[in-house]
Design an enzyme around this catalytic site. Structure first.
Site, PDB file in Angstrom:
ATOM      1  N   CYS A  36       6.810  -6.588  15.243  1.00  0.00           N
ATOM      2  CA  CYS A  36       6.415  -5.759  16.389  1.00  0.00           C
ATOM      3  C   CYS A  36       4.970  -6.118  16.721  1.00  0.00           C
ATOM      4  O   CYS A  36       4.137  -6.273  15.826  1.00  0.00           O
ATOM      5  CB  CYS A  36       6.555  -4.280  16.059  1.00  0.00           C
ATOM      6  N   CYS A  83       6.849  -7.457   6.699  1.00  0.00           N
ATOM      7  CA  CYS A  83       8.010  -7.083   7.514  1.00  0.00           C
ATOM      8  C   CYS A  83       8.370  -8.261   8.408  1.00  0.00           C
ATOM      9  O   CYS A  83       7.485  -8.947   8.933  1.00  0.00           O
ATOM     10  CB  CYS A  83       7.697  -5.856   8.371  1.00  0.00           C
ATOM     11  N   CYS A 137       3.353   8.442   1.920  1.00  0.00           N
ATOM     12  CA  CYS A 137       3.895   7.440   2.825  1.00  0.00           C
ATOM     13  C   CYS A 137       4.189   6.191   1.991  1.00  0.00           C
ATOM     14  O   CYS A 137       3.280   5.500   1.544  1.00  0.00           O
ATOM     15  CB  CYS A 137       2.822   7.181   3.891  1.00  0.00           C
ATOM     16  N   GLU A 188       0.802  -1.221   0.000  1.00  0.00           N
ATOM     17  CA  GLU A 188       0.000   0.000   0.000  1.00  0.00           C
ATOM     18  C   GLU A 188       0.832   1.265   0.000  1.00  0.00           C
ATOM     19  O   GLU A 188       1.964   1.298   0.467  1.00  0.00           O
ATOM     20  CB  GLU A 188      -0.952  -0.025   1.197  1.00  0.00           C
ATOM     21  N   CYS A 223       1.793  -4.019  15.422  1.00  0.00           N
ATOM     22  CA  CYS A 223       1.818  -3.574  14.024  1.00  0.00           C
ATOM     23  C   CYS A 223       1.231  -4.643  13.102  1.00  0.00           C
ATOM     24  O   CYS A 223       1.673  -5.795  13.126  1.00  0.00           O
ATOM     25  CB  CYS A 223       3.258  -3.262  13.625  1.00  0.00           C
ATOM     26  N   CYS A 252      -1.204   4.656  10.354  1.00  0.00           N
ATOM     27  CA  CYS A 252       0.007   3.900  10.625  1.00  0.00           C
ATOM     28  C   CYS A 252      -0.287   2.494  11.102  1.00  0.00           C
ATOM     29  O   CYS A 252      -1.117   2.299  11.972  1.00  0.00           O
ATOM     30  CB  CYS A 252       0.779   4.559  11.749  1.00  0.00           C
ATOM     31  N   LEU A 284      10.443   4.187  18.761  1.00  0.00           N
ATOM     32  CA  LEU A 284      10.973   3.812  20.074  1.00  0.00           C
ATOM     33  C   LEU A 284       9.917   3.043  20.883  1.00  0.00           C
ATOM     34  O   LEU A 284      10.145   1.913  21.298  1.00  0.00           O
ATOM     35  CB  LEU A 284      11.442   5.075  20.816  1.00  0.00           C
ATOM     36  N   ASN A 294      -3.438   2.597  16.646  1.00  0.00           N
ATOM     37  CA  ASN A 294      -4.540   2.366  15.695  1.00  0.00           C
ATOM     38  C   ASN A 294      -4.923   0.898  15.764  1.00  0.00           C
ATOM     39  O   ASN A 294      -4.155   0.047  15.301  1.00  0.00           O
ATOM     40  CB  ASN A 294      -4.088   2.677  14.263  1.00  0.00           C
TER      41      ASN A 294
HETATM   42  N1  SAH Z   1       9.451  -0.276   9.949  1.00  0.00           N
HETATM   43  C1  SAH Z   1       9.632   1.099  10.124  1.00  0.00           C
HETATM   44  C2  SAH Z   1       8.738   1.904   9.219  1.00  0.00           C
HETATM   45  C3  SAH Z   1       7.246   1.773   9.528  1.00  0.00           C
HETATM   46  S1  SAH Z   1       6.734   3.312  10.090  1.00  0.00           S
HETATM   47  C4  SAH Z   1       9.438   1.475  11.565  1.00  0.00           C
HETATM   48  O1  SAH Z   1       8.950   0.658  12.322  1.00  0.00           O
HETATM   49  O2  SAH Z   1       9.837   2.577  11.934  1.00  0.00           O
HETATM   50  C5  SAH Z   1       5.222   3.051  10.825  1.00  0.00           C
HETATM   51  C6  SAH Z   1       5.150   3.656  12.220  1.00  0.00           C
HETATM   52  O3  SAH Z   1       3.881   3.349  12.780  1.00  0.00           O
HETATM   53  C7  SAH Z   1       6.172   3.043  13.139  1.00  0.00           C
HETATM   54  O4  SAH Z   1       6.577   3.972  14.119  1.00  0.00           O
HETATM   55  C8  SAH Z   1       5.367   1.962  13.788  1.00  0.00           C
HETATM   56  O5  SAH Z   1       5.946   1.518  14.972  1.00  0.00           O
HETATM   57  C9  SAH Z   1       4.044   2.626  13.986  1.00  0.00           C
HETATM   58  N2  SAH Z   1       2.924   1.688  14.109  1.00  0.00           N
HETATM   59  C10 SAH Z   1       2.859   0.428  13.652  1.00  0.00           C
HETATM   60  N3  SAH Z   1       1.660  -0.130  13.956  1.00  0.00           N
HETATM   61  C11 SAH Z   1       0.961   0.820  14.591  1.00  0.00           C
HETATM   62  C12 SAH Z   1      -0.367   0.876  15.126  1.00  0.00           C
HETATM   63  N4  SAH Z   1      -1.188  -0.152  15.019  1.00  0.00           N
HETATM   64  N5  SAH Z   1      -0.763   2.021  15.714  1.00  0.00           N
HETATM   65  C13 SAH Z   1       0.059   3.090  15.774  1.00  0.00           C
HETATM   66  N6  SAH Z   1       1.300   3.102  15.287  1.00  0.00           N
HETATM   67  C14 SAH Z   1       1.750   1.972  14.699  1.00  0.00           C
HETATM   68 FE1  SF4 Z   2       8.052  -3.814  10.818  1.00  0.00          FE
HETATM   69 FE2  SF4 Z   2       5.789  -2.789  11.750  1.00  0.00          FE
HETATM   70 FE3  SF4 Z   2       7.841  -3.189  13.385  1.00  0.00          FE
HETATM   71 FE4  SF4 Z   2       7.986  -1.232  11.508  1.00  0.00          FE
HETATM   72  S1  SF4 Z   2       6.577  -1.321  13.243  1.00  0.00           S
HETATM   73  S2  SF4 Z   2       9.564  -2.747  12.050  1.00  0.00           S
HETATM   74  S3  SF4 Z   2       6.818  -2.220   9.857  1.00  0.00           S
HETATM   75  S4  SF4 Z   2       6.709  -4.788  12.312  1.00  0.00           S
END
Ligand code: SAH
Ligand code: SF4
Length: 376
Positions: free
Chosen positions: A123, A119, A112, A99, A126, A349, A229, A306
């Site tokens: 995490c 990935c 974006c 996307e 996510c 996000c 972080l 989210n």
């Molecule tokens: N992999 C990279 C780039 C993704 S950026 C990274 O993790 O930085 C997407 C951002 O949204 C990251 O800060 C991620 O931690 C955050 N994110 C992921 N899932 C989310 C969610 N369900 N609600 C809010 N933020 C989220």
């Molecule tokens: Fe991967 Fe989502 Fe973690 Fe970013 S936040 S490193 S996209 S699993």
């Protein structure tokens, strides 16, 4: 340099940097100055066929058509939010779906972009992490996202120059610092005046904390860095982000300080912190966060979680978010709260991948990735 001569397939020139062009032209006995002309045709005038380059000799045009193409990734679907956010479902060259999101604001338009399909880093909060890793996007697929978005926006708003792309954030699917061989050339094209001419302050690469790759990025590109972080101590971050067991917070913050100091005027680092109710959103977390960031030139961006189907975390109340923000502001930090955009089309996000779970053709080899094997 991408080796064109050894490739059996045609080279996709969307991801070619100025240096790549100069080298290719030189190797094949053409004048190097054509590099600039060709790039402008591709990235400013969006040609899809080399025959359209009217100020370039027939011989070179034919040669490029034989060895390469300018194929863009395909837009499969477009979703438009009531707030103007647009989400495009894109098909990569290998047929996988990812996307791309466009977020219009008063004074800017942010794109974006995704760097990988899925990935590997898992995490917990996510939805992309839940998909698992499928594959890296090529430089052409990354640059192609910008071309696709710009062309589509020009089509929708033909007379409205403000509805363009002014900012690019690598905050879509995937971990950009685990795909540097493709992300670095894409950044070069994005930044170059012969490409998209986007200034260094308006291009942000976000990472979950691939420490050695932060140093590589500092050496090879001049862009803004954001880190995800999400926790002020290793105990909690280990739980939320398995990558932390390999690169704990102290190493990550050292790498950020080095990144910041590598550039004149010490670059500001963007610290992203997703607020999860009852997990990392307490006053004590805010105080601990303020304390660990004290030597870093940074801005903090709070992202209320989210929710997505199947996740167990909850979004904190707005009051709790504001209290967290105030605690950091009281310690002298500049703190923004990210407005949730495109909620009705799940464009926020971490929701990017929500609908893709069954459609993404995962690579079974990577499904259970071992963090020890992550290499930059
Ligand atoms: N992999 C990279 C780039 C993704 S950026 C990274 O993790 O930085 C997407 C951002 O949204 C990251 O800060 C991620 O931690 C955050 N994110 C992921 N899932 C989310 C969610 N369900 N609600 C809010 N933020 C989220
Ligand atoms: Fe991967 Fe989502 Fe973690 Fe970013 S936040 S490193 S996209 S699993």
């Amino acid at each position: 340099m991408i080796d064109v001569s050894l490739s059996h397939e045609k080279t996709n020139f969307l991801g070619f940097t100025e240096r790549d062009w100069i080298q290719l032209l030189d190797e094949r006995g053409y004048k190097k100055f054509h590099a600039g002309q060709i790039m402008k045709w591709i990235h400013h005038r969006f040609i899809s066929d080399f025959s359209e380059m009217s100020d370039i000799g027939m011989n070179l045009r034919d040669h490029l058509s034989i060895i390469g193409n300018l194929k863009e990734p395909l837009v499969k679907e477009e979703f438009v939010s009531t707030d103007g956010t647009r989400k495009w479902l894109i098909e990569s060259f290998s047929g996988k779906l990812f996307e791309l999101v466009y977020i219009p604001e008063k004074s800017r338009g942010t794109l974006c972009v995704s760097s990988q399909v899925g990935c590997a880093l898992k995490c917990d909060f996510c939805s992309t992490g839940k998909l698992g890793f499928s594959n890296n996007l090529t430089a052409a697929e990354i640059v192609g996202q910008i071309r696709v978005a710009m062309r589509r926006l020009a089509e929708i708003f033909p007379n409205n120059k403000r509805r363009g792309v002014s900012n690019i954030v690598f905050m879509g699917m995937g971990e950009p610092l685990l795909n540097l061989p493709n992300v670095l050339p894409a950044l070069e094209v994005i930044r170059s005046d012969l490409g998209y001419g986007i200034s260094k302050r308006r291009v942000t690469v976000s990472t979950s904390g691939i420490v050695p790759a932060i140093g590589v990025l500092a050496d090879k590109a001049d862009v803004s860095l954001a880190i995800s972080l999400h926790a002020p101590n290793d105990r909690l971050r280990d739980r939320l982000m398995p990558l932390n067991r390999k690169y704990p917070i102290s190493l990550l913050l050292d790498a950020c300080r080095a990144y910041s100091e590598k550039f004149p005027q010490k670059k500001e680092i963007f610290v992203e912190y997703t607020l999860l109710e009852g997990v990392n959103d307490g006053y004590e977390h805010a105080k601990e966060l303020a304390s660990i960031l004290k030597d870093l030139r940074c801005k903090i961006n709070l992202i209320p979680f989210n929710p997505f189907a199947g996740s167990t975390f909850k979004q904190p109340s707005l009051r709790r978010v504001r209290e967290f923000q105030s605690a950091l502001v009281a310690n002298g930090y500049s703190v923004t709260v990210r407005a949730t955009r495109g909620n009705d089309i799940a464009a926020a996000c971490g929701q990017l991948a929500g609908r893709l779970v069954d459609q993404t053709n995962r690579n079974p080899k990577y499904r259970e990735i071992d963090l020890k094997n992550i290499q930059v």
